[in-house]
Design an enzyme around this catalytic site. Structure first.
Site, PDB file in Angstrom:
ATOM      1  N   HIS A  79      29.693  52.089  27.488  1.00 44.62           N
ATOM      2  CA  HIS A  79      28.875  53.234  27.891  1.00 44.62           C
ATOM      3  C   HIS A  79      28.042  52.850  29.103  1.00 44.62           C
ATOM      4  O   HIS A  79      27.564  51.726  29.189  1.00 44.62           O
ATOM      5  CB  HIS A  79      27.946  53.650  26.737  1.00 44.62           C
ATOM      6  CG  HIS A  79      27.431  55.035  26.888  1.00 44.62           C
ATOM      7  ND1 HIS A  79      26.338  55.338  27.668  1.00 44.62           N
ATOM      8  CD2 HIS A  79      27.885  56.214  26.390  1.00 44.62           C
ATOM      9  CE1 HIS A  79      26.136  56.639  27.624  1.00 44.62           C
ATOM     10  NE2 HIS A  79      27.057  57.200  26.865  1.00 44.62           N
TER      11      HIS A  79
ATOM     12  N   ASP B  67      32.281  58.425  20.576  1.00 39.81           N
ATOM     13  CA  ASP B  67      33.640  58.909  20.347  1.00 39.81           C
ATOM     14  C   ASP B  67      34.472  58.016  19.430  1.00 39.81           C
ATOM     15  O   ASP B  67      35.584  58.370  19.063  1.00 39.81           O
ATOM     16  CB  ASP B  67      34.382  59.048  21.694  1.00 39.81           C
ATOM     17  CG  ASP B  67      33.765  60.127  22.554  1.00 39.81           C
ATOM     18  OD1 ASP B  67      33.455  61.190  22.007  1.00 39.81           O
ATOM     19  OD2 ASP B  67      33.579  59.901  23.767  1.00 39.81           O
TER      20      ASP B  67
HETATM   21  N1  ACO Z   1      37.637  48.471  27.449  1.00 40.29           N
HETATM   22  C1  ACO Z   1      37.797  47.359  28.205  1.00 40.29           C
HETATM   23  N2  ACO Z   1      36.984  47.025  29.223  1.00 40.29           N
HETATM   24  C2  ACO Z   1      35.974  47.861  29.514  1.00 40.29           C
HETATM   25  C3  ACO Z   1      35.746  49.028  28.787  1.00 40.29           C
HETATM   26  C4  ACO Z   1      36.619  49.327  27.715  1.00 40.29           C
HETATM   27  N3  ACO Z   1      36.451  50.418  26.978  1.00 40.29           N
HETATM   28  N4  ACO Z   1      34.666  49.673  29.296  1.00 40.29           N
HETATM   29  C5  ACO Z   1      34.240  48.931  30.303  1.00 40.29           C
HETATM   30  N5  ACO Z   1      35.004  47.803  30.452  1.00 40.29           N
HETATM   31  C6  ACO Z   1      34.821  46.719  31.407  1.00 40.29           C
HETATM   32  C7  ACO Z   1      35.259  47.083  32.796  1.00 40.29           C
HETATM   33  O1  ACO Z   1      36.602  46.773  33.017  1.00 40.29           O
HETATM   34  C8  ACO Z   1      34.312  46.266  33.623  1.00 40.29           C
HETATM   35  O2  ACO Z   1      34.751  44.945  33.605  1.00 40.29           O
HETATM   36  P1  ACO Z   1      34.523  43.970  34.899  1.00 40.29           P
HETATM   37  O3  ACO Z   1      33.041  43.820  35.028  1.00 40.29           O
HETATM   38  O4  ACO Z   1      35.230  42.711  34.546  1.00 40.29           O
HETATM   39  O5  ACO Z   1      35.136  44.684  36.060  1.00 40.29           O
HETATM   40  C9  ACO Z   1      32.998  46.300  32.823  1.00 40.29           C
HETATM   41  O6  ACO Z   1      33.410  46.487  31.470  1.00 40.29           O
HETATM   42  C10 ACO Z   1      32.054  47.411  33.230  1.00 40.29           C
HETATM   43  O7  ACO Z   1      32.772  48.630  33.177  1.00 40.29           O
HETATM   44  P2  ACO Z   1      32.499  49.870  34.136  1.00 40.29           P
HETATM   45  O8  ACO Z   1      33.746  50.679  34.245  1.00 40.29           O
HETATM   46  O9  ACO Z   1      31.872  49.405  35.415  1.00 40.29           O
HETATM   47  O10 ACO Z   1      31.393  50.659  33.306  1.00 40.29           O
HETATM   48  P3  ACO Z   1      30.955  52.151  33.519  1.00 40.29           P
HETATM   49  O11 ACO Z   1      29.557  52.229  33.101  1.00 40.29           O
HETATM   50  O12 ACO Z   1      31.284  52.611  34.908  1.00 40.29           O
HETATM   51  O13 ACO Z   1      31.931  52.961  32.537  1.00 40.29           O
HETATM   52  C11 ACO Z   1      32.786  53.997  30.614  1.00 40.29           C
HETATM   53  C12 ACO Z   1      31.532  53.463  31.315  1.00 40.29           C
HETATM   54  C13 ACO Z   1      33.506  54.993  31.525  1.00 40.29           C
HETATM   55  C14 ACO Z   1      32.337  54.736  29.370  1.00 40.29           C
HETATM   56  C15 ACO Z   1      33.724  52.818  30.244  1.00 40.29           C
HETATM   57  O14 ACO Z   1      33.054  51.939  29.365  1.00 40.29           O
HETATM   58  C16 ACO Z   1      35.045  53.284  29.621  1.00 40.29           C
HETATM   59  O15 ACO Z   1      35.998  53.587  30.368  1.00 40.29           O
HETATM   60  N6  ACO Z   1      35.122  53.337  28.256  1.00 40.29           N
HETATM   61  C17 ACO Z   1      36.325  53.840  27.609  1.00 40.29           C
HETATM   62  C18 ACO Z   1      36.343  55.377  27.612  1.00 40.29           C
HETATM   63  C19 ACO Z   1      35.307  55.960  26.686  1.00 40.29           C
HETATM   64  O16 ACO Z   1      35.162  55.571  25.523  1.00 40.29           O
HETATM   65  N7  ACO Z   1      34.573  56.970  27.213  1.00 40.29           N
HETATM   66  C20 ACO Z   1      33.561  57.701  26.428  1.00 40.29           C
HETATM   67  C21 ACO Z   1      32.181  57.330  26.874  1.00 40.29           C
HETATM   68  S1  ACO Z   1      30.957  58.192  25.942  1.00 40.29           S
HETATM   69  C22 ACO Z   1      30.986  59.720  26.598  1.00 40.29           C
HETATM   70  O17 ACO Z   1      31.183  59.980  27.736  1.00 40.29           O
HETATM   71  C23 ACO Z   1      30.780  60.832  25.685  1.00 40.29           C
END
Ligand code: ACO
Length: 428
Positions: A306, A363
């Site tokens: 998140h 979620d």
């Molecule tokens: N699985 C694996 N790796 C992940 C995940 C994940 N679910 N989420 C983040 N990471 C990693 C990224 O690859 C990144 O790694 P790095 O630093 O080595 O490059 C690091 O964690 C940071 O991730 P970002 O994408 O920069 O984080 P951001 O805050 O932009 O994204 C998000 C947040 C979109 C929710 C992300 O965690 C994600 O894609 N999660 C999966 C989808 C999801 O569950 N979405 C629902 C969110 S809640 C909502 O909107 C209601």
């Protein structure tokens, strides 16, 4: 702490005011920075940008705190109802019994759609995703109720808010009935908000639906938990589009579209298909974790991570408990819950996820409850939209009521070609 931050650029120093929130959060106010220095700030994805001040929802992402109008979400989930929470969000106070009663009556009054709109459902191809049907139908309300601009709603928003909250439920249930080829079920005046929805979804001419209060309570709780989450992607979409003084229905439709993406509300459906895939392939959780960690693979562990929470999402904690309660009460043994718990256990003890503060979000467990109460996976993001409506409406109301509110218009740094001469197309 000083009331100003100082920015030094060459010999010039700029004084930038510090804004402090109720809970001590601080921001540097750069409103006049460009006018004074010629510079803008750069923050793709807005991870470090405050787009407004707000009195609606407070989140502390490090401590896992979420409050609506000051009240912790877990307290509301335990003691309140969705309709009462909607009133709290929209009006900044819990309603008296009379206020709650008249708001509930408004919801009942507006639960029917204009009959002409019923034919719209016939125009969608079979198998259309219900989120696209929902956003289209809400947008179409603009044509039926065109005079709901910001100015006219500044005084009294109740009728419009009630129509939105009520009719979205009717659209959602109609879209579902259409998708399975069953006759639609009209809303009933004698049922509560959630009971009415369940009845419209599951009643049928050949098998009347028996309303179970435990299921109604579980649904009510889920909707409360989803009711607002400050400036997330869909709420920001609502604020940005609403700032151009677009009709409220078109504005909310934009929020629904933003929510449909798998990185946002669409993640609840994606979690279920991920868990189903694991069960189908024999339950190998480790393989999925390795895939999520593999930087060459775009796959992410759905329902994990998140932008704001760097600890467990407080909503995920409540939903996980509700999940156990409802499955036990309904005597359901869902293999997806076992897989989800194993995934959580393994991921939250894995260095990759720990070092990036990746924990279950709202979620991760919600879809398992929806499955238990009979809601199919392609309707799960629609359920999220149903819950989020009071939040979108209250954020929209706050935005249009802000004195001196401006149209949202970020800037950019241009990195394309410098001045280039036009050339007529050459021979091939
Ligand atoms: N699985 C694996 N790796 C992940 C995940 C994940 N679910 N989420 C983040 N990471 C990693 C990224 O690859 C990144 O790694 P790095 O630093 O080595 O490059 C690091 O964690 C940071 O991730 P970002 O994408 O920069 O984080 P951001 O805050 O932009 O994204 C998000 C947040 C979109 C929710 C992300 O965690 C994600 O894609 N999660 C999966 C989808 C999801 O569950 N979405 C629902 C969110 S809640 C909502 O909107 C209601």
């Amino acid at each position: 702490m000083s009331k100003f931050a100082e920015l030094k650029l060459g010999k010039q120093t700029y004084k930038l005011p510090i804004i402090t929130g109720t809970e001590g959060e601080k921001a540097i106010d750069i409103t006049n920075l460009r006018a004074e220095s010629g510079l803008i700030t750069f923050d793709p994805g807005f991870g470090n940008t405050g787009s407004c001040t707000s009195k609606i929802t407070y989140i502390d992402g490090n401590k896992g705190i979420l409050r609506y109008r000051g009240i912790p979400v877990d307290e509301l989930a335990e003691k309140s109802t969705f309709v009462e929470t909607a009133h709290l969000l929209i009006h900044n106070k819990l309603p008296s019994k009379c206020q709650l009663n008249s708001f509930s009556q408004l919801l009942t009054k507006h639960s029917l759609m204009h009959e002409d709109m019923r034919h719209f459902f016939d125009g969608f191809p079979r198998g259309s995703h219900p989120m696209y049907i929902l956003s289209t139908m809400i947008n179409a309300l603009s044509a039926f109720y065109p005079n709901v601009d910001a100015e006219s709603l500044k005084g009294d928003i109740d009728e419009t808010a009630a129509r939105l909250i009520s009719i979205v439920r009717t659209f959602a249930a109609f879209a579902y009935k259409k998708s399975i080829g069953e006759p639609i079920v009209y809303p009933r005046h004698d049922l509560s908000y959630c009971a009415n929805f369940l009845n419209m979804m599951f009643d049928s001419p050949v098998k009347p639906y028996e309303i179970d209060p435990e299921i109604v309570k579980a649904l009510d709780r889920l909707l409360i938990i989803h009711a607002d989450h400050e400036q997330n992607c869909s709420t920001s979409a609502v604020r940005v589009i609403g700032s151009a003084q677009v009709n409220i229905y078109s504005t909310i439709s934009a929020g629904i579209n933003a929510l449909s993406g798998p990185l946002h509300g669409g993640a609840n459906q994606a979690v279920i298909s991920m868990l189903e895939g694991i069960v189908k392939r024999g339950g190998n959780v480790d393989k999925v974790i390795e895939k999520a960690k593999d930087k060459k693979n775009p796959f992410r562990l759905m329902g994990f991570g998140h932008r704001i929470y760097k600890t467990v999402d407080p909503r995920a904690k409540i939903i996980k408990q509700s999940c156990h309660d409802i499955l036990e009460k309904l005597n359901i043994n869902d293999p997806l819950l076992d897989v989800a718990m194993e995934l959580e256990e393994k991921a939250t003890n894995d260095e990759y996820f720990l070092s990036r503060n990746l924990y279950p979000n709202v979620d991760f467990y919600s879809g398992i409850i929806y499955r238990a109460i009979g809601i199919p996976s392609n309707m799960m993001t629609v359920m999220f939209a149903l819950g989020r409506l009071p939040g979108w409406i209250s954020q929209w109301k706050e935005m249009i009521s802000t004195k001196g509110a401006k149209i949202a218009r970020p800037r950019q740094i241009y990195k394309g070609r410098a001045l280039t001469k036009y050339q007529a197309p050459q021979d091939c």
